[in-house]
Structures are given as structure tokens and as C-alpha cells.
Scaffold this motif. Sequence first.
Motif, PDB file in Angstrom:
ATOM      1  N   ASN A 160      33.068  -5.012 -21.723  1.00  0.00           N
ATOM      2  CA  ASN A 160      33.259  -5.364 -23.123  1.00  0.00           C
ATOM      3  C   ASN A 160      33.353  -6.883 -23.288  1.00  0.00           C
ATOM      4  OD1 ASN A 160      33.582  -4.988 -25.853  1.00  0.00           O
ATOM      5  ND2 ASN A 160      35.695  -4.303 -25.733  1.00  0.00           N
ATOM      6  N   GLN A 161      34.059  -7.532 -22.365  1.00  0.00           N
ATOM      7  CA  GLN A 161      34.170  -8.984 -22.402  1.00  0.00           C
ATOM      8  C   GLN A 161      32.830  -9.652 -22.097  1.00  0.00           C
ATOM      9  OE1 GLN A 161      37.419  -9.209 -19.597  1.00  0.00           O
ATOM     10  NE2 GLN A 161      38.950  -9.438 -21.193  1.00  0.00           N
ATOM     11  N   CYS A 162      32.011  -9.013 -21.268  1.00  0.00           N
ATOM     12  CA  CYS A 162      30.661  -9.533 -20.994  1.00  0.00           C
ATOM     13  C   CYS A 162      29.821  -9.532 -22.271  1.00  0.00           C
ATOM     14  CB  CYS A 162      29.974  -8.680 -19.929  1.00  0.00           C
ATOM     15  SG  CYS A 162      30.552  -8.982 -18.248  1.00  0.00           S
ATOM     16  N   TYR A 163      29.952  -8.469 -23.048  1.00  0.00           N
ATOM     17  CA  TYR A 163      29.225  -8.420 -24.318  1.00  0.00           C
ATOM     18  C   TYR A 163      29.638  -9.593 -25.201  1.00  0.00           C
ATOM     19  CZ  TYR A 163      28.137  -7.336 -29.129  1.00  0.00           C
ATOM     20  OH  TYR A 163      27.697  -7.442 -30.425  1.00  0.00           O
ATOM     21  N   GLY A 164      30.934  -9.865 -25.269  1.00  0.00           N
ATOM     22  CA  GLY A 164      31.413 -10.977 -26.081  1.00  0.00           C
ATOM     23  C   GLY A 164      30.832 -12.304 -25.626  1.00  0.00           C
ATOM     24  N   LEU A 165      30.731 -12.503 -24.320  1.00  0.00           N
ATOM     25  CA  LEU A 165      30.158 -13.745 -23.797  1.00  0.00           C
ATOM     26  C   LEU A 165      28.685 -13.880 -24.175  1.00  0.00           C
ATOM     27  CD1 LEU A 165      31.735 -13.862 -20.229  1.00  0.00           C
ATOM     28  CD2 LEU A 165      32.080 -15.551 -22.032  1.00  0.00           C
ATOM     29  N   LEU A 166      27.925 -12.810 -23.968  1.00  0.00           N
ATOM     30  CA  LEU A 166      26.494 -12.867 -24.286  1.00  0.00           C
ATOM     31  C   LEU A 166      26.266 -13.010 -25.784  1.00  0.00           C
ATOM     32  CD1 LEU A 166      25.101 -10.263 -21.752  1.00  0.00           C
ATOM     33  CD2 LEU A 166      24.558 -12.698 -21.844  1.00  0.00           C
ATOM     34  N   ARG A 167      27.134 -12.434 -26.562  1.00  0.00           N
ATOM     35  CA  ARG A 167      27.039 -12.553 -28.015  1.00  0.00           C
ATOM     36  C   ARG A 167      27.213 -14.001 -28.456  1.00  0.00           C
ATOM     37  NH1 ARG A 167      30.027 -12.643 -32.544  1.00  0.00           N
ATOM     38  NH2 ARG A 167      29.499 -11.262 -34.284  1.00  0.00           N
ATOM     39  N   ASP A 168      27.953 -14.786 -27.688  1.00  0.00           N
ATOM     40  CA  ASP A 168      28.160 -16.194 -28.025  1.00  0.00           C
ATOM     41  C   ASP A 168      26.918 -17.048 -27.769  1.00  0.00           C
ATOM     42  OD1 ASP A 168      30.748 -15.728 -28.812  1.00  0.00           O
ATOM     43  OD2 ASP A 168      31.639 -16.300 -26.895  1.00  0.00           O
ATOM     44  N   ILE A 213      33.863  -9.464 -13.336  1.00  0.00           N
ATOM     45  CA  ILE A 213      32.464  -9.420 -13.772  1.00  0.00           C
ATOM     46  C   ILE A 213      32.221 -10.380 -14.922  1.00  0.00           C
ATOM     47  CG2 ILE A 213      30.628  -7.934 -14.670  1.00  0.00           C
ATOM     48  CD1 ILE A 213      32.248  -5.550 -13.457  1.00  0.00           C
ATOM     49  N   ASN A 214      33.107 -10.357 -15.910  1.00  0.00           N
ATOM     50  CA  ASN A 214      32.901 -11.197 -17.084  1.00  0.00           C
ATOM     51  C   ASN A 214      32.992 -12.678 -16.755  1.00  0.00           C
ATOM     52  OD1 ASN A 214      35.735 -10.241 -16.748  1.00  0.00           O
ATOM     53  ND2 ASN A 214      36.158 -11.746 -18.346  1.00  0.00           N
ATOM     54  N   ARG A 215      33.848 -13.049 -15.827  1.00  0.00           N
ATOM     55  CA  ARG A 215      33.980 -14.462 -15.482  1.00  0.00           C
ATOM     56  C   ARG A 215      32.808 -14.949 -14.645  1.00  0.00           C
ATOM     57  NH1 ARG A 215      38.441 -16.823 -17.267  1.00  0.00           N
ATOM     58  NH2 ARG A 215      39.981 -15.414 -18.188  1.00  0.00           N
TER      59      ARG A 215
END
Length: 369
Positions: free
Chosen positions: A124-132, A246-248
Motif C-alpha cells: 500500500n505504501q509502494c502505491y503511495g510512492l508511485l502515485r507521487d 519493500i516500500n523503502r
Amino acid sequence: MKTLADVFREALREKGIDSIGTLSKRFRKSKNKLQDMAIEIVHGKGAVFRIPEKTAVAWDLNGNRVEGSHYAYAPLCMKDKFEMVLSPEELRSKLPDWPYFIIDLQLWDRHTQKEKGKVCLQINQCYGLLRDYFTGSELTVTWANEEFKKMFHGPLDRITSYGGSTAEFLMEKGIDEVVLLDPWADEVLSERDFDVRAFVIGGIVDTGGEKKLTPKIGEELEKAGIKVRRRKIVLRGDVTGVPDRINRILGIILKMMVEGKPMDLAVYEMQEPLHARWRLRKELPKRAIRYRVDGKDFRVVEKELFDEYSQWLKIRWEDFVKVLRELDLIALERRRIHHLNKISNARIIKGKLYRVILLKKASMLCYNC
């Protein structure tokens, strides 16, 4: 590499638009208004319209506040009221082929329920990063089973969820080469690797120790005929201190790829004190000086090392003290260590260098952390 905001900005300029507003308060607190508007347009939630009266709030194409605009983002339900000047279809047609960022869940069943929850949170945090940076749909989850879909509380409709294997997904997309982020790889990730069309980041949470599961993902891809570039992320040449979430890891890649930041800086910006302490535990013993006072041994480091390490490790003073205590180290000011060296004699004891101090001068060595 262009972001979605860059593409949106160019599309507006092509139409002679130099400012844009909104008919709602939705984007007023956004840090990147053009990016957030473009996301909603790409996902078919809205469009850019020409309106007869200027909006109350507007921004130029650099995100600076201006006094209203005749062009505004509005939901698609208003298409019968105003003239549409940039539709979702038109903006989507201008999008470049951004790479896929794949989370491979083939090892999902090897996780505990707690670990599965952590995987879902990180995705979910990965989605937020890519959305940015892009649209968010570049995030691909392979081997996405029903349990994952039930546990995942993010926008499942805005990511690419694929029930089959990573190899099958890649072959469907005509991709025959990927970068696999693997901490056990021999080569370090560099800008030369950013030409691939897909990155495989993992999908593994190893709270139970080093199982070395990531290389198995690469082996499966190679068996399917996919060329795999195994790459690792390092901090000053060492994987210790590099975040393992993963997100970091994704955040480090994006900062290097999109923002052009060097790897060490990207790692620092995505690091947490926990990761920094991992590396500090490895670095401090290298700088320790051994003292022997009346048969008792002490290991001493310079207190000023905190300032040195905090330049590239995200540590606070309390983290520095915590690691000192864990390693049974003493921190003294540099000037005091120089004085101790003057009143001590260097000796090799059991193959190690010690500074030996007479008993009557032992009071010079104290705990001043």
C-alpha cells in the motif's frame, strides 16, 4: 525521467494554458497539485474544463498561487456544463512507458499472518510512492491470491493485480529482461540499469532470519527465459544500513531514477533510525581504541563520531548512546583521548593493540556518554 506532473504540465502548455484552478477544495492542501489532479484525470475521475468565470483559487504550472483561472479541474459529471479541454483519454495517450515495479508474492505462504499483514501495508505504501511520481498503476503484484486481496486495504483497482506468475506477466507484456533487487547480488544498482521495463523488488518479509528467499525469485525467472540483472543497493559500499522494507527500497530506486540523486543520499533519505543503528553497530567497533587499566579492559571511541556518522546515517543522539551501551563502548571527547594516549604505553596483547595506563591514572578514564 518525466513524472506524471511533467506530462500534465506539457499537455496544458500545448493548449496555451498557463494556470489551472479547481472547482472544489480538494487539492488546496496538496503538496503537488498538478500531480494529484493528473492522477484523478488518468483514472477517469475528472478532466480539465474551460469555465466562464475565473476560479477563486488557482496555481501556475509550477504550483505557485495565482489569482484565479478560466481553466479548472472538475469531476467528469460536469462535462455537460463546461467545455472539456483535456480529457482522461487524451492525457493517457501522452503517458510514457514507465517501468513496472513488481512485487512477487510466490512465497506468500511462507509468511506468518503477521508478516502477510506487513507485506500488505508495504505494498500500500509502494502505491503511495508511485502515485507521487507516476500513476500508481505501475505497481504490479503477481501471484495475487484471494487471501492477499482480502487483506490488502489499499486501492486494489488502481494497481496492477495479477494472479499468475511474474514470468507470465512479463511475457504477456513482451518484457524479456528485468532488474531484481537482491541484497546478495554481486553488482550494485546504477543509472545504467534504468533502461529496463520492469523491476522486481521482492515481496518478502524476513522476520525469522536470513532465509535468502529473494534469489529464488530470480532463479524462477531465469528458468522461464527471462534475463535477470541481479542488483543490490548499498550505503558506502555495504548493504548494512540499507532499509529492507519493500516500500523503502522502492523509494530509493525512485529517488535515484526520477530525482537523479546519488545512491548514498537516496538511502539516507529513506532510512529510519532502526536501519542507521544496524550500520552504526558495525562502524563504531572499527574506531574503538583499547585501553587496559590494572588488568581491566575498556574500549573507547571519540564522542565527535556522532557528528561524523550523522552526516550519512539518520541517527539521533539517543541512537548513538543506545549503540554505545549495546557494544559496551565508552565515548570520550577527542581532547581527552589525546591526553589518555599521552599517559599510556602502547602494547600488543594477544595480537591486539592496547594502550596501558598505570593504576594511579585510571581515574582519567570515565563514562561521559
